[in-house]
Design a protein around this motif. Structure first.
Motif, PDB file in Angstrom:
ATOM      1  N   THR A  34       0.892  -1.510  -0.688  1.00 10.24           N
ATOM      2  CA  THR A  34       0.176  -0.304   0.127  1.00 10.24           C
ATOM      3  C   THR A  34       1.105   0.834  -0.021  1.00 10.24           C
ATOM      4  O   THR A  34       2.087   1.180   0.243  1.00 10.24           O
ATOM      5  N   HIS A  35       0.635   2.114  -0.954  1.00 10.56           N
ATOM      6  CA  HIS A  35       0.846   3.512  -0.097  1.00 10.56           C
ATOM      7  C   HIS A  35      -0.157   4.546  -0.014  1.00 10.56           C
ATOM      8  O   HIS A  35      -0.756   5.141  -0.794  1.00 10.56           O
ATOM      9  N   GLY A  36       0.974   5.537   0.042  1.00 11.59           N
ATOM     10  CA  GLY A  36      -0.606   6.777   0.778  1.00 11.59           C
ATOM     11  C   GLY A  36       0.564   8.027   1.357  1.00 11.59           C
ATOM     12  O   GLY A  36       1.650   7.033   2.371  1.00 11.59           O
ATOM     13  N   ARG A  37      -0.138   9.092   1.671  1.00  9.51           N
ATOM     14  CA  ARG A  37       1.508  10.107   1.919  1.00  9.51           C
ATOM     15  C   ARG A  37       2.492  10.427   2.440  1.00  9.51           C
ATOM     16  O   ARG A  37       2.565  10.288   3.136  1.00  9.51           O
ATOM     17  N   ILE A  40       5.554   3.672   1.867  1.00  9.73           N
ATOM     18  CA  ILE A  40       5.231   2.225   0.899  1.00  9.73           C
ATOM     19  C   ILE A  40       5.239   1.668   2.058  1.00  9.73           C
ATOM     20  O   ILE A  40       6.193   1.576   2.438  1.00  9.73           O
ATOM     21  N   ARG A  56       8.421  -0.397   6.453  1.00  8.44           N
ATOM     22  CA  ARG A  56       7.520   1.546   5.988  1.00  8.44           C
ATOM     23  C   ARG A  56       8.958   2.075   5.281  1.00  8.44           C
ATOM     24  O   ARG A  56      10.100   1.722   5.741  1.00  8.44           O
ATOM     25  N   SER A  59       8.642   6.978   0.542  1.00  9.34           N
ATOM     26  CA  SER A  59       8.475   7.221  -1.122  1.00  9.34           C
ATOM     27  C   SER A  59       9.482   7.500  -1.657  1.00  9.34           C
ATOM     28  O   SER A  59       9.880   6.879  -2.837  1.00  9.34           O
TER      29      SER A  59
END
Length: 86
Positions: A34-37, A40, A56, A59
């Motif tokens: 998952t990736h966001g803000r 990754i 974690r 990114s």
């Protein structure tokens, strides 16, 4: 599925790189990405959805993220015998 793995290559600074591998270690587990803000997250989860372990990464430091799916042939401990009616 057992054998799924994700390879992550990051920039460790001063021109060096580091490689991390997250692998589904047991039958029935899978690897989710998952990736966001700006983060990754790569996690190994069970069939029920519980997270076993998580990695974690920022990114902007990730150079490559390669997913290696498991082979389509089931592994010995994933084979479930079928019951035949007599």
């Amino acid at each position: 599925m057992k054998g799924d793995r994700v390879e992550i290559v990051i920039d460790a600074g001063s021109g060096t790189t580091r490689t991390y591998n997250v692998v589904a270690t047991r039958a029935g587990r899978r690897v989710n990405v998952t990736h966001g803000r700006g983060v990754i997250e790569v996690s190994e989860t069970t069939r029920g959805g519980s997270t076993v372990r998580t990695a974690r990464f920022l990114s902007n430091r990730v150079l490559a993220l390669v997913e290696h799916p498991a082979a389509d042939d089931p592994v010995a401990d994933e084979i479930v015998p079928t019951l035949r009616s007599v």
